[in-house]
Design an enzyme around this catalytic site. Structure first.
Site, PDB file in Angstrom:
ATOM      1  N   ASP A   2       0.803  -1.216   0.000  1.00  0.00           N
ATOM      2  CA  ASP A   2       0.000   0.000   0.000  1.00  0.00           C
ATOM      3  C   ASP A   2       0.839   1.269   0.000  1.00  0.00           C
ATOM      4  O   ASP A   2       0.295   2.373   0.119  1.00  0.00           O
ATOM      5  CB  ASP A   2      -0.928   0.023   1.222  1.00  0.00           C
ATOM      6  CG  ASP A   2      -2.138  -0.881   1.041  1.00  0.00           C
ATOM      7  OD1 ASP A   2      -2.473  -1.207  -0.114  1.00  0.00           O
ATOM      8  OD2 ASP A   2      -2.747  -1.264   2.057  1.00  0.00           O
ATOM      9  N   ARG A  18       0.418  -1.522   7.791  1.00  0.00           N
ATOM     10  CA  ARG A  18       0.863  -0.321   7.084  1.00  0.00           C
ATOM     11  C   ARG A  18       1.872   0.516   7.871  1.00  0.00           C
ATOM     12  O   ARG A  18       2.466   1.442   7.313  1.00  0.00           O
ATOM     13  CB  ARG A  18      -0.343   0.549   6.718  1.00  0.00           C
ATOM     14  CG  ARG A  18      -1.312  -0.101   5.741  1.00  0.00           C
ATOM     15  CD  ARG A  18      -2.187   0.931   5.066  1.00  0.00           C
ATOM     16  NE  ARG A  18      -1.404   1.806   4.205  1.00  0.00           N
ATOM     17  CZ  ARG A  18      -1.918   2.877   3.580  1.00  0.00           C
ATOM     18  NH1 ARG A  18      -3.187   3.188   3.739  1.00  0.00           N
ATOM     19  NH2 ARG A  18      -1.141   3.632   2.818  1.00  0.00           N
ATOM     20  N   ARG A  34     -10.200   5.764  11.176  1.00  0.00           N
ATOM     21  CA  ARG A  34      -8.741   5.706  11.209  1.00  0.00           C
ATOM     22  C   ARG A  34      -8.179   6.784  12.161  1.00  0.00           C
ATOM     23  O   ARG A  34      -7.937   6.517  13.324  1.00  0.00           O
ATOM     24  CB  ARG A  34      -8.167   5.881   9.798  1.00  0.00           C
ATOM     25  CG  ARG A  34      -8.636   4.797   8.792  1.00  0.00           C
ATOM     26  CD  ARG A  34      -8.035   3.431   9.064  1.00  0.00           C
ATOM     27  NE  ARG A  34      -8.426   2.438   8.085  1.00  0.00           N
ATOM     28  CZ  ARG A  34      -7.824   2.234   6.927  1.00  0.00           C
ATOM     29  NH1 ARG A  34      -6.800   2.978   6.567  1.00  0.00           N
ATOM     30  NH2 ARG A  34      -8.251   1.286   6.106  1.00  0.00           N
ATOM     31  N   HIS A  70     -11.780   7.007   4.969  1.00  0.00           N
ATOM     32  CA  HIS A  70     -10.897   8.172   5.039  1.00  0.00           C
ATOM     33  C   HIS A  70     -11.669   9.386   4.532  1.00  0.00           C
ATOM     34  O   HIS A  70     -12.510   9.266   3.631  1.00  0.00           O
ATOM     35  CB  HIS A  70      -9.676   8.003   4.136  1.00  0.00           C
ATOM     36  CG  HIS A  70      -8.496   7.358   4.781  1.00  0.00           C
ATOM     37  ND1 HIS A  70      -7.514   6.730   4.044  1.00  0.00           N
ATOM     38  CD2 HIS A  70      -8.101   7.258   6.071  1.00  0.00           C
ATOM     39  CE1 HIS A  70      -6.585   6.253   4.862  1.00  0.00           C
ATOM     40  NE2 HIS A  70      -6.919   6.568   6.105  1.00  0.00           N
ATOM     41  N   CYS A 112      -5.588   9.232  -3.210  1.00  0.00           N
ATOM     42  CA  CYS A 112      -4.801   8.324  -2.366  1.00  0.00           C
ATOM     43  C   CYS A 112      -3.376   8.186  -2.877  1.00  0.00           C
ATOM     44  O   CYS A 112      -2.438   8.025  -2.094  1.00  0.00           O
ATOM     45  CB  CYS A 112      -5.455   6.948  -2.301  1.00  0.00           C
ATOM     46  SG  CYS A 112      -6.974   6.876  -1.333  1.00  0.00           S
TER      47      CYS A 112
END
Length: 270
Positions: free
Chosen positions: A70, A95, A140, A169, A263
């Site tokens: 990612d 992550r 998050r 997000h 992103c």
């Protein structure tokens, strides 16, 4: 007649999807059993980089690392305001190692990097918007991180609560069009947060769920050109009606991981 819009040259940081894959599931879009076409992803990513450069923007790259599938989602690595960098502390253990190479890149470029104490996922949830920073929470980034960001930048931070896991997000539910306006999907937010957005942006461009599910709110604007997925056709039409110029860029292979244009794009604001 639509207003005349003015583009401003931007500096973007991106990361080649050399090791892009869906190996785990940390949002509703991710299915490890669904194959990813890495060659297609790279072609799509290159088309985004080319679109930015063709429209006069500077594009820097950070070297991808194996084992970090990612890492291509550069927006999550930090938020940069007036040359100051506030890094990331990822919610998902998978992550967390991504923070290290991004921090190293910023430091090599001469930036000081503040590392958060709370869970904070960069521009995924922290959206600089003119006089303030819009800050998402609910899935998050934590409200504690919002306070850290305000103390670090000295810029008012406006918290917004996300309620739909498909829009985990803030940058999947809202993007900044220019210094004065945004586009967003109302149903991604709690009732109180919708009221806040209505007060702040009475002339906002509103997206449908179809637009949002096509990653239409994961778009990037330079003030005139809006780099937008082709699947968000109705949103693109509304933007054009407001005087913006939609620039379709297909990053559909990244949707398999819950990501899109924004992103993959970290903006470096000097």
């Amino acid at each position: 007649m639509p207003e005349s819009r003015v583009a401003r040259p931007r500096r973007y940081l991106v990361c080649e999807p050399r090791f892009f894959a869906v190996r785990y599931a940390i949002n509703p879009w991710m299915r490890p059993d669904l194959p990813v076409d890495v060659s297609l992803a790279r072609r799509q990513w290159l088309s985004l980089v080319d679109a930015y450069r063709r429209h006069g923007h500077t594009v820097d790259t950070v070297e991808p690392l194996p084992g970090l599938p990612d890492m291509v989602f550069a927006a999550n690595a930090a938020v940069v305001v007036e040359g100051r960098v506030f890094g990331s502390r990822f919610h998902a253990p998978e992550r967390r190692p991504e923070s290290v190479p991004y921090e190293a890149w910023f430091k090599a470029q001469g930036f000081d990097v503040q590392y958060p104490e709370s869970v904070c996922e960069g521009e995924g949830d922290l959206v600089p918007a003119g006089r303030w920073i819009l800050a998402g929470t609910g899935f998050r980034t934590t409200p504690e991180a919002h306070r850290e960001v305000q103390e670090f930048f000295g810029v008012p931070v406006i918290g917004l609560t996300l309620v739909d896991p498909y829009f985990y997000h803030l940058d999947t539910a809202l993007f900044v069009l220019d210094e004065e306006n945004v586009a967003y999907y109302p149903e991604a937010f709690s009732p109180g947060s919708r009221e806040v957005l209505e007060r702040l942006y009475p002339d906002a461009v509103l997206a449908t769920r179809e637009d949002a599910m096509a990653f239409g709110l994961n778009s990037v604007s330079d003030g005139r050109h809006v780099f937008v997925p082709p699947g968000a056709a109705s949103l693109a039409a509304r933007l054009a009606d407001r005087g913006y110029v939609p620039v379709p860029v297909d990053l559909s292979e990244f949707h398999k991981a819950g990501g899109g244009i924004k992103c993959c794009t970290q903006e470096i604001r000097s």
